[in-house]
Design an enzyme around this catalytic site. Structure first.
Site, PDB file in Angstrom:
ATOM      1  N   SER A 122       0.842  -1.198   0.000  1.00 34.15           N
ATOM      2  CA  SER A 122       0.000   0.000   0.000  1.00 34.15           C
ATOM      3  C   SER A 122       0.873   1.243   0.000  1.00 34.15           C
ATOM      4  O   SER A 122       1.983   1.218   0.551  1.00 34.15           O
ATOM      5  CB  SER A 122      -0.890   0.002   1.253  1.00 34.15           C
ATOM      6  OG  SER A 122      -1.500   1.260   1.450  1.00 34.15           O
ATOM      7  N   TYR A 140      -1.820  -0.666  10.276  1.00 33.61           N
ATOM      8  CA  TYR A 140      -1.835  -1.059   8.867  1.00 33.61           C
ATOM      9  C   TYR A 140      -0.584  -0.567   8.156  1.00 33.61           C
ATOM     10  O   TYR A 140       0.097  -1.327   7.455  1.00 33.61           O
ATOM     11  CB  TYR A 140      -3.091  -0.484   8.211  1.00 33.61           C
ATOM     12  CG  TYR A 140      -3.206  -0.729   6.729  1.00 33.61           C
ATOM     13  CD1 TYR A 140      -3.634  -1.960   6.242  1.00 33.61           C
ATOM     14  CD2 TYR A 140      -2.904   0.277   5.811  1.00 33.61           C
ATOM     15  CE1 TYR A 140      -3.755  -2.186   4.877  1.00 33.61           C
ATOM     16  CE2 TYR A 140      -3.020   0.065   4.451  1.00 33.61           C
ATOM     17  CZ  TYR A 140      -3.447  -1.167   3.990  1.00 33.61           C
ATOM     18  OH  TYR A 140      -3.553  -1.384   2.632  1.00 33.61           O
ATOM     19  N   LYS A 157       2.619  -2.883   6.663  1.00 36.06           N
ATOM     20  CA  LYS A 157       2.891  -2.883   5.221  1.00 36.06           C
ATOM     21  C   LYS A 157       4.343  -2.495   4.954  1.00 36.06           C
ATOM     22  O   LYS A 157       5.028  -3.114   4.122  1.00 36.06           O
ATOM     23  CB  LYS A 157       1.937  -1.919   4.501  1.00 36.06           C
ATOM     24  CG  LYS A 157       0.499  -2.397   4.413  1.00 36.06           C
ATOM     25  CD  LYS A 157       0.377  -3.618   3.531  1.00 36.06           C
ATOM     26  CE  LYS A 157      -1.066  -4.041   3.338  1.00 36.06           C
ATOM     27  NZ  LYS A 157      -1.201  -5.220   2.454  1.00 36.06           N
TER      28      LYS A 157
END
Length: 266
Positions: A147, A166, A170
């Site tokens: 991402s 998150y 990542k």
């Protein structure tokens, strides 16, 4: 004939990978899902003999090993491309900036652990379980769907302060993919962290559930790409991602790239 396995394939980007790849009858495609298939995946697989749905929760190492064994039985113990797509977006406090967790240390750990178990540890365990099949494949590619949130320059330029768990998982997995590239280079195996762009999926809509929040997100992302007008369709994103995967070179192995094949994340 090429063989592909995709985690998190029940919906969104993972489903679209399974859909586009299985449209070519010469491909063998394995849609790996956490629990029951979505209605659209069940319908699609019922009409395509080359699309196989296999249950594989990336947080269950034993289940992953069993799924890899099932794939091996159908492919002659080999696999060309493994796509690690399963992800966790975070919990209720994912929109808190890092400093807001002062006094909420328990919640911070829960936030990071939830993302880490899927986005980092789950990805590593799934890659490790399918690596023996990749070693026997012809294309020998391992792809991690990352991402823009995992990129430091994107975060700095856009001023993104939220989705802590998150984002950091990542970013961490991007480095792990570089580790795999260094480890497996001598075996002819190529790895890539691949960002899909800002894509119109249920997951994206969950992160921006109202038109007002979606507009705010657009304004933030326009700091990185001023001409951005909105979400990209999942069909277009996956087509572009497949072009990058199919053109992946030894020189690119271990990098984190966008769906454009460069560092234009949006």
């Amino acid at each position: 004939m090429s063989s592909w396995a995709i985690t998190g394939a029940s919906r969104g980007i993972g489903f679209e990978f399974a859909k586009q790849l299985s449209a070519d009858g010469s491909n063998q495609v394995f849609a790996l899902i956490r629990s029951e298939p979505s209605a659209e995946l069940a319908e699609l697989s019922s009409g395509r003999e080359n699309l196989h749905v296999i249950q594989a929760d990336v947080t269950d190492a034993q289940g992953l090993s069993e799924a890899a064994a099932k794939v091996g039985e159908l492919t002659g113990n080999k696999l060309d491309v493994f796509i690690s797509n399963a992800c966790h977006p975070g919990l209720d406090l994912r929109f808190h900036p890092t400093s807001a967790f002062l006094g909420k240390e328990k919640e911070l750990k829960e936030e990071i652990d939830a993302c880490m178990n899927v986005n980092l540890l789950g990805a590593i365990n799934s890659i490790n379980c399918f690596l023996p099949l990749i070693r026997n494949g012809e294309l020998k590619k391992i792809i991690y769907i990352t991402s823009p949130s995992g990129d430091a320059e994107f975060t700095r330029k856009c001023g993104v302060t939220v989705t802590v768990g998150y984002s950091i998982t990542k970013a961490a997995m991007n480095l792990v993919m570089s580790k795999y590239a260094a480890e497996l280079k001598g075996e002819g195996i190529k790895t890539l962290s691949l960002s899909p762009g800002w894509v119109d999926t249920d997951g994206t809509r969950d992160m921006a559930p109202t038109p007002e929040i979606l507009e705010m997100a657009l304004q933030v992302f326009q700091k990185f790409k001023p001409d951005l007008t909105g979400l990209m369709s999942v069909e277009e994103s996956v087509r572009m991602q497949l072009n990058v995967i199919n053109g992946l070179t030894v020189k690119q192995s271990g990098l984190a790239l966008s769906h454009h094949g460069d560092y234009n994340w949006l």
